[in-house]
Scaffold this active site. Structure first.
Site, PDB file in Angstrom:
ATOM      1  N   HIS A 138       0.832  -1.210   0.000  1.00  0.00           N
ATOM      2  CA  HIS A 138       0.000   0.000   0.000  1.00  0.00           C
ATOM      3  C   HIS A 138       0.867   1.260   0.000  1.00  0.00           C
ATOM      4  O   HIS A 138       0.873   1.997  -0.957  1.00  0.00           O
ATOM      5  CB  HIS A 138      -1.006   0.031   1.158  1.00  0.00           C
ATOM      6  CG  HIS A 138      -1.932  -1.125   1.182  1.00  0.00           C
ATOM      7  ND1 HIS A 138      -2.761  -1.443   0.129  1.00  0.00           N
ATOM      8  CD2 HIS A 138      -2.160  -2.077   2.130  1.00  0.00           C
ATOM      9  CE1 HIS A 138      -3.461  -2.520   0.409  1.00  0.00           C
ATOM     10  NE2 HIS A 138      -3.108  -2.929   1.611  1.00  0.00           N
TER      11      HIS A 138
ATOM     12  N   ASP B  71      -5.091  -8.052  -3.379  1.00  0.00           N
ATOM     13  CA  ASP B  71      -5.379  -7.829  -1.965  1.00  0.00           C
ATOM     14  C   ASP B  71      -6.728  -8.407  -1.548  1.00  0.00           C
ATOM     15  O   ASP B  71      -6.875  -9.605  -1.346  1.00  0.00           O
ATOM     16  CB  ASP B  71      -5.280  -6.339  -1.677  1.00  0.00           C
ATOM     17  CG  ASP B  71      -5.316  -5.999  -0.188  1.00  0.00           C
ATOM     18  OD1 ASP B  71      -5.359  -6.937   0.631  1.00  0.00           O
ATOM     19  OD2 ASP B  71      -5.298  -4.814   0.167  1.00  0.00           O
TER      20      ASP B  71
END
Length: 464
Positions: free
Chosen positions: A278, A329
């Site tokens: 991220h 993810d």
């Protein structure tokens, strides 16, 4: 990173002729008429400009895609958390509810279907960020790594490789104990995590093991070095969720006087084997620390926008020296072409300018197998693991594509539905857009069918 050698037993020579092929060098455009041969799961010869021979691959052929960041069980939340407003934190409560009910058998069934969906999307290797370790009350199963084994078996059955990123998760937040379903995630302390993780030695050359620090909010600063050392001793990848939320930064600054990046740097967690996932809310100093250390960054744009996390500084990170990779993810969608173009399109939204990343750079991020410990994959060259993905150029999205524009057309217009053929470690696992051994839609439907009490049930912030 060390490589264990062949990924499959020697066998007959396989031969493909690619109409167009992007061989894996971001600076080199696709070439025409490429004869590709493989034996024992590795490429033996690659010849551009060759006459047709072997299995014909119409369209654009590229190396297998690498899904660097996955939580397989999050796939269960797709479409079920959009009924009301909320945030990452309200979404997390729904994730916890589903995690509470999984056992080794149900997790294996779900993961097999999810990895099958990845195969259909052209993914030949996955980095599974795995922290669902123990039973519902937090007590270890008789085999303390049975959940890890379920994931490894699921990947094998779906035909893809896996790096099991065994995740250390010790706190419910900075300075807070684990509670509720989080008990399933925790080994008590870093020494307990290391002992359990070190005992897992998966069968099969399709699997490798790495380490993960869930985040600085889930692993106290004083225990980070134990995880870092475990990974270093094994020359293994080390992944970490980093600055996904502003609240994480605020908690870290309050407790440690440093950003999460600063805390990780002090613990020796940054470096070429490390991947920050991220990296959305960074200071300029954070970007400098990541780039100067060669720490990779895995961007997950479809999840980051699904959870309203924000847009990270992708161009600054890449320019500073951080190699970029991609992950699906939470699996809001499983489509690395969408992830790749979202990196560029997010930069356009953020800066109001175009042209931050070229198609070759984005394909490089989508095929970054080295980020999960497979540096011998991600290029179509002799000696590399024999992974191929052919994208048809005849769909409504890509019909009329000129050969010279094929890479850009695929990155900026293709979807996973355009994948026609997938070869992983020399074995064809998708042919004509269908998985060769797994009925993926049926298995997903079976694994995700709600229980009678869930049907029609509505909760604040979402359903299911």
């Amino acid at each position: 990173m060390s490589s264990p050698g062949p990924v499959s037993s020697p066998g007959p020579v396989s031969r493909w002729w690619a109409e167009l092929a992007w061989l894996g060098d971001p600076a080199v455009p696709p070439v025409a008429g490429v004869l590709i041969e493989a034996e024992g799961g590795r490429f033996t010869s690659v010849t551009p400009g060759a006459e047709p021979d072997g299995e014909r691959l119409p369209g654009l052929t590229i190396p297998g895609l690498a899904n660097v960041h996955s939580h397989a069980f999050h796939r269960a939340l797709r479409g079920r958390t959009h009924a009301a407003r909320g945030s990452f934190w309200t979404w997390r409560e729904h994730m916890y509810e589903f995690a509470a009910g999984l056992d080794p058998d149900s997790y294996h069934a779900l993961a097999r279907a999810v990895y099958g969906e990845m195969a259909l999307a052209g993914i030949t290797a996955v980095g599974e960020f795995h922290y669902l370790h123990h039973g519902p009350d937090g007590r270890p199963y008789g085999d303390a790594n049975v959940m890890s084994a379920a994931l490894v078996a699921a990947a094998a059955e779906a035909g893809i490789r896996i790096t099991l990123l065994d995740t250390c998760y010790l706190a419910g937040g900075v300075g807070e104990p684990v509670a509720g379903v989080q008990l399933r995630f925790s080994d008590g302390d870093a020494a307990g995590w290391a002992a359990r993780a070190g005992a897992f030695r998966p069968d099969g050359s399709h699997a490798r093991v790495g380490a993960a620090i869930h985040s600085v909010r889930a692993v106290p600063a004083g225990q980070l070095r134990d995880v870092v050392g475990w990974a270093a001793d094994r020359d293994a990848p080390l992944h970490v969720h980093l600055s996904e939320q502003r609240a994480e930064n605020e908690a870290s600054l309050a407790a440690y006087g440093h950003t999460p990046t600063g805390v990780l740097a002090a613990a020796g967690a940054l470096g070429p084997r490390a991947v920050a996932v991220h990296a959305t809310h960074l200071t300029s100093a954070d970007v400098g620390l990541l780039g100067s250390s060669g720490t990779g960054v895995c961007l997950c744009p479809t999840t980051e926008r699904d959870l309203a996390d924000g847009i990270g500084p992708a161009r600054e990170l890449a320019s500073s020296g951080s190699p970029l990779s991609l992950g699906s993810d939470g699996h809001a969608v499983i489509d690395l072409f969408e992830e790749a173009r979202a990196v560029e399109l997010g930069e356009r939204v953020r800066t109001e300018q175009r042209g931050h990343f070229w198609a070759g750079e984005l394909l490089g991020a989508a095929t970054a197998h080295g980020a999960i410990g497979w540096p011998d994959a991600g290029r179509i060259v002799p000696g590399a693991i024999a992974d191929l993905v052919t994208v048809g150029l005849d769909s409504v999205r890509l019909a009329g594509t000129r050969p010279g524009d094929a890479a850009g057309a695929v990155v900026f217009a293709a979807t996973a539905a355009d994948v026609r053929t997938v070869v992983a470690s020399g074995r064809t696992i998708v042919r004509d857009g269908h998985h060769t051994t797994v009925d993926v839609p049926a298995e997903l439907a079976a694994a995700l069918t709600p229980t009678p009490t869930e049907v029609g049930e509505t909760r604040p912030g979402g359903t299911g």
